[in-house]
Design a protein around this motif. Structure first.
Motif, mmCIF file in Angstrom:
data_model
loop_
_atom_site.group_PDB
_atom_site.id
_atom_site.type_symbol
_atom_site.label_atom_id
_atom_site.label_comp_id
_atom_site.label_asym_id
_atom_site.label_seq_id
_atom_site.Cartn_x
_atom_site.Cartn_y
_atom_site.Cartn_z
ATOM 1 N N THR A 111 0.833 -1.203 0.000
ATOM 2 C CA THR A 111 0.000 0.000 0.000
ATOM 3 C C THR A 111 0.865 1.249 0.000
ATOM 4 O O THR A 111 0.603 2.202 -0.743
ATOM 5 C CB THR A 111 -0.933 0.007 1.227
ATOM 6 O OG1 THR A 111 -1.785 -1.143 1.179
ATOM 7 C CG2 THR A 111 -1.788 1.265 1.248
ATOM 8 N N ALA A 112 1.909 1.260 0.811
ATOM 9 C CA ALA A 112 2.813 2.415 0.858
ATOM 10 C C ALA A 112 3.474 2.648 -0.498
ATOM 11 O O ALA A 112 3.589 3.795 -0.958
ATOM 12 C CB ALA A 112 3.871 2.204 1.938
ATOM 13 N N LYS A 113 3.875 1.578 -1.152
ATOM 14 C CA LYS A 113 4.526 1.707 -2.462
ATOM 15 C C LYS A 113 3.576 2.250 -3.513
ATOM 16 O O LYS A 113 4.001 2.932 -4.455
ATOM 17 C CB LYS A 113 5.069 0.346 -2.903
ATOM 18 C CG LYS A 113 6.216 -0.173 -2.047
ATOM 19 C CD LYS A 113 6.618 -1.576 -2.466
ATOM 20 C CE LYS A 113 7.732 -2.130 -1.590
ATOM 21 N NZ LYS A 113 8.102 -3.527 -1.959
ATOM 22 N N ARG A 114 2.280 1.953 -3.368
ATOM 23 C CA ARG A 114 1.296 2.380 -4.364
ATOM 24 C C ARG A 114 0.621 3.709 -4.000
ATOM 25 O O ARG A 114 -0.192 4.211 -4.768
ATOM 26 C CB ARG A 114 0.236 1.282 -4.542
ATOM 27 C CG ARG A 114 0.818 -0.031 -5.050
ATOM 28 C CD ARG A 114 -0.242 -1.098 -5.190
ATOM 29 N NE ARG A 114 -1.220 -0.780 -6.221
ATOM 30 C CZ ARG A 114 -2.276 -1.534 -6.519
ATOM 31 N NH1 ARG A 114 -2.473 -2.661 -5.845
ATOM 32 N NH2 ARG A 114 -3.118 -1.176 -7.460
ATOM 33 N N VAL A 172 8.239 1.863 4.189
ATOM 34 C CA VAL A 172 7.225 2.920 4.186
ATOM 35 C C VAL A 172 7.869 4.288 3.986
ATOM 36 O O VAL A 172 7.404 5.102 3.187
ATOM 37 C CB VAL A 172 6.417 2.895 5.495
ATOM 38 C CG1 VAL A 172 5.551 4.146 5.622
ATOM 39 C CG2 VAL A 172 5.541 1.651 5.553
ATOM 40 N N GLY A 173 8.945 4.555 4.710
ATOM 41 C CA GLY A 173 9.609 5.844 4.591
ATOM 42 C C GLY A 173 10.181 6.089 3.213
ATOM 43 O O GLY A 173 10.121 7.206 2.689
ATOM 44 N N ALA A 200 14.655 6.765 11.095
ATOM 45 C CA ALA A 200 15.746 7.735 11.019
ATOM 46 C C ALA A 200 16.362 7.790 9.620
ATOM 47 O O ALA A 200 16.762 8.856 9.138
ATOM 48 C CB ALA A 200 16.817 7.382 12.040
ATOM 49 N N LYS A 201 16.408 6.650 8.958
ATOM 50 C CA LYS A 201 17.054 6.563 7.655
ATOM 51 C C LYS A 201 16.215 7.147 6.530
ATOM 52 O O LYS A 201 16.764 7.678 5.550
ATOM 53 C CB LYS A 201 17.372 5.094 7.346
ATOM 54 C CG LYS A 201 18.114 4.862 6.047
ATOM 55 C CD LYS A 201 18.425 3.382 5.870
ATOM 56 C CE LYS A 201 19.154 3.126 4.564
ATOM 57 N NZ LYS A 201 19.469 1.679 4.389
ATOM 58 N N THR A 202 14.883 7.114 6.661
ATOM 59 C CA THR A 202 14.037 7.446 5.508
ATOM 60 C C THR A 202 12.996 8.544 5.745
ATOM 61 O O THR A 202 12.577 9.188 4.788
ATOM 62 C CB THR A 202 13.263 6.198 5.051
ATOM 63 O OG1 THR A 202 12.416 5.738 6.111
ATOM 64 C CG2 THR A 202 14.230 5.082 4.661
ATOM 65 N N MET A 203 12.587 8.801 6.985
ATOM 66 C CA MET A 203 11.472 9.741 7.220
ATOM 67 C C MET A 203 11.991 11.112 7.635
ATOM 68 O O MET A 203 11.710 11.623 8.721
ATOM 69 C CB MET A 203 10.520 9.176 8.282
ATOM 70 C CG MET A 203 9.904 7.843 7.905
ATOM 71 S SD MET A 203 8.694 7.266 9.133
ATOM 72 C CE MET A 203 8.351 5.603 8.523
ATOM 73 N N HIS A 204 12.698 11.752 6.733
ATOM 74 C CA HIS A 204 13.395 12.996 7.072
ATOM 75 C C HIS A 204 12.462 14.203 7.161
ATOM 76 O O HIS A 204 12.848 15.236 7.711
ATOM 77 C CB HIS A 204 14.484 13.269 6.034
ATOM 78 C CG HIS A 204 15.456 12.142 5.872
ATOM 79 N ND1 HIS A 204 16.162 11.610 6.931
ATOM 80 C CD2 HIS A 204 15.823 11.413 4.775
ATOM 81 C CE1 HIS A 204 16.938 10.622 6.506
ATOM 82 N NE2 HIS A 204 16.736 10.480 5.197
ATOM 83 N N GLN A 205 11.239 14.107 6.621
ATOM 84 C CA GLN A 205 10.290 15.223 6.671
ATOM 85 C C GLN A 205 9.302 15.098 7.834
ATOM 86 O O GLN A 205 8.370 15.888 7.948
ATOM 87 C CB GLN A 205 9.519 15.304 5.346
ATOM 88 C CG GLN A 205 10.389 15.513 4.126
ATOM 89 C CD GLN A 205 11.232 16.768 4.237
ATOM 90 O OE1 GLN A 205 10.750 17.833 4.642
ATOM 91 N NE2 GLN A 205 12.506 16.658 3.886
ATOM 92 N N LEU A 206 9.521 14.135 8.701
ATOM 93 C CA LEU A 206 8.578 13.838 9.769
ATOM 94 C C LEU A 206 8.444 14.998 10.763
ATOM 95 O O LEU A 206 9.432 15.579 11.187
ATOM 96 C CB LEU A 206 9.045 12.581 10.512
ATOM 97 C CG LEU A 206 7.985 11.653 11.088
ATOM 98 C CD1 LEU A 206 7.046 11.157 9.999
ATOM 99 C CD2 LEU A 206 8.644 10.479 11.790
ATOM 100 N N ARG A 207 7.161 15.328 11.091
ATOM 101 C CA ARG A 207 6.868 16.348 12.104
ATOM 102 C C ARG A 207 6.342 15.723 13.398
ATOM 103 O O ARG A 207 6.604 16.233 14.470
ATOM 104 C CB ARG A 207 5.825 17.328 11.577
ATOM 105 C CG ARG A 207 6.374 18.571 10.912
ATOM 106 C CD ARG A 207 7.071 18.289 9.614
ATOM 107 N NE ARG A 207 7.428 19.528 8.910
ATOM 108 C CZ ARG A 207 8.140 19.567 7.796
ATOM 109 N NH1 ARG A 207 8.593 18.426 7.255
ATOM 110 N NH2 ARG A 207 8.424 20.720 7.215
#
Length: 292
Positions: free
Chosen positions: A143-146, A168-169, A202-209
């Motif tokens: 689902t995340a990929k799509r 997901v990230g 930490a590796k992928t979700m750099h825009q996380l608020r």
């Protein structure tokens, strides 16, 4: 005069609701919930049904949590209607006409339903999945990929694997809010894993608020990686994360955040700490209801 007043009152009482303007009906329906439109408002008359079935704007946000389930997660009993939540969800998804942006559901979501959703929209921005025991981690990954436009994901008491946060990230670079709370795992080894989920974030979700990891097994190492890898983070909830120790160094690292919740923080630290054993209705909260 009396006859005139009586006639006017009779006219008001006998108003033909079928003649309401389409724009007015849309505004009314937008104030109702998903199930209210599906099983009630859309069945009042022909014109109301036409609006309910032909206006995708009504189905951009599908929330099937509050109306089917009570505040304690129990199914709301309706003796006059047998609810088939999967069938209802498919119908609502169909009516969105590919414009579905937000989907929230509890208990009944399975892999087939997520595939059905992805086959009919790629515009999803918010996904909330609560206590769906028939759902696999693989289905969430697909689902995340799509759905690359996803900005908010919440998984409460659902399946997860140690690689899923990274998947997901990577697939959802716009992700701003991520909640992974009290999840159950697909394999026995997962209970001894600690920082895999945290390092994936930490590796992928750099825009996380906004981040919630209630009941996670992360340690100070994983939390440090998150704070370093998510420079825009504003709120953090790590309640029931008993492997995290809020020492002076970690307090200093968290000082830049607007809100921190942790069982190891005291009120004197200036942080929000309301951990307790009593039932909290917010446990089933899917966010600000004005957003739905």
């Amino acid at each position: 005069m009396e006859g005139g007043e009586g006639a006017e009152g009779s006219s008001t009482f006998g108003r033909n609701w079928e003649e309401l303007a389409r724009d007015a009906l849309i505004l009314i329906f937008l104030k109702l919930g998903t199930m209210e439109v599906l099983r009630a408002a859309g069945s009042v008359c022909r014109s109301w049904r036409k609006v309910a079935t032909e206006e995708p704007v009504l189905w951009r946000k599908i929330n099937m949590i509050d109306e089917i389930y009570g505040p304690y997660g129990d199914v709301v009993f309706d003796p006059f209607l047998v609810i088939d939540p999967v069938k209802s969800a498919r119908l609502a998804i169909d009516r969105s006409g590919g414009q579905l942006e937000e989907f929230a559901a509890a208990y009944f979501v399975n892999d087939d339903l997520l595939r059905y959703l992805c086959d009919r929209t790629n515009a999803l921005k918010k996904l909330v999945l609560i206590s769906n025991t028939n759902l696999s981690a693989e289905a969430i990954s697909e689902t995340a990929k799509r759905q690359p436009l996803l900005e908010e994901i919440e998984i409460l008491e659902g399946p997860f694997s140690k690689k899923l946060t990274e998947i997901v990230g990577t697939a959802c670079p716009r992700l701003k809010s991520f909640k992974l709370n009290n999840t159950f795992y697909d394999d026995e080894e997962a209970v001894i894993l600690n920082d895999d989920e945290a390092l994936g974030i930490a590796k992928t979700m750099h825009q996380l608020r906004h981040l919630e990891l209630i009941g996670n097994r992360l340690t100070n190492e994983g939390l440090t990686a998150i704070l370093d890898g998510c420079p825009h983070l504003e709120t953090l909830d790590i309640s029931s994360c008993f492997d995290v120790k809020m020492d002076d160094d970690m307090d200093a690292r968290c000082a830049r955040l607007k809100t921190v919740r942790s069982d190891y923080l005291s009120d004197s630290d200036g942080f929000d700490n309301d951990y307790g054993c009593e039932f909290d209705p917010a446990f089933f909260d899917v966010g600000d209801r004005d957003d739905w």
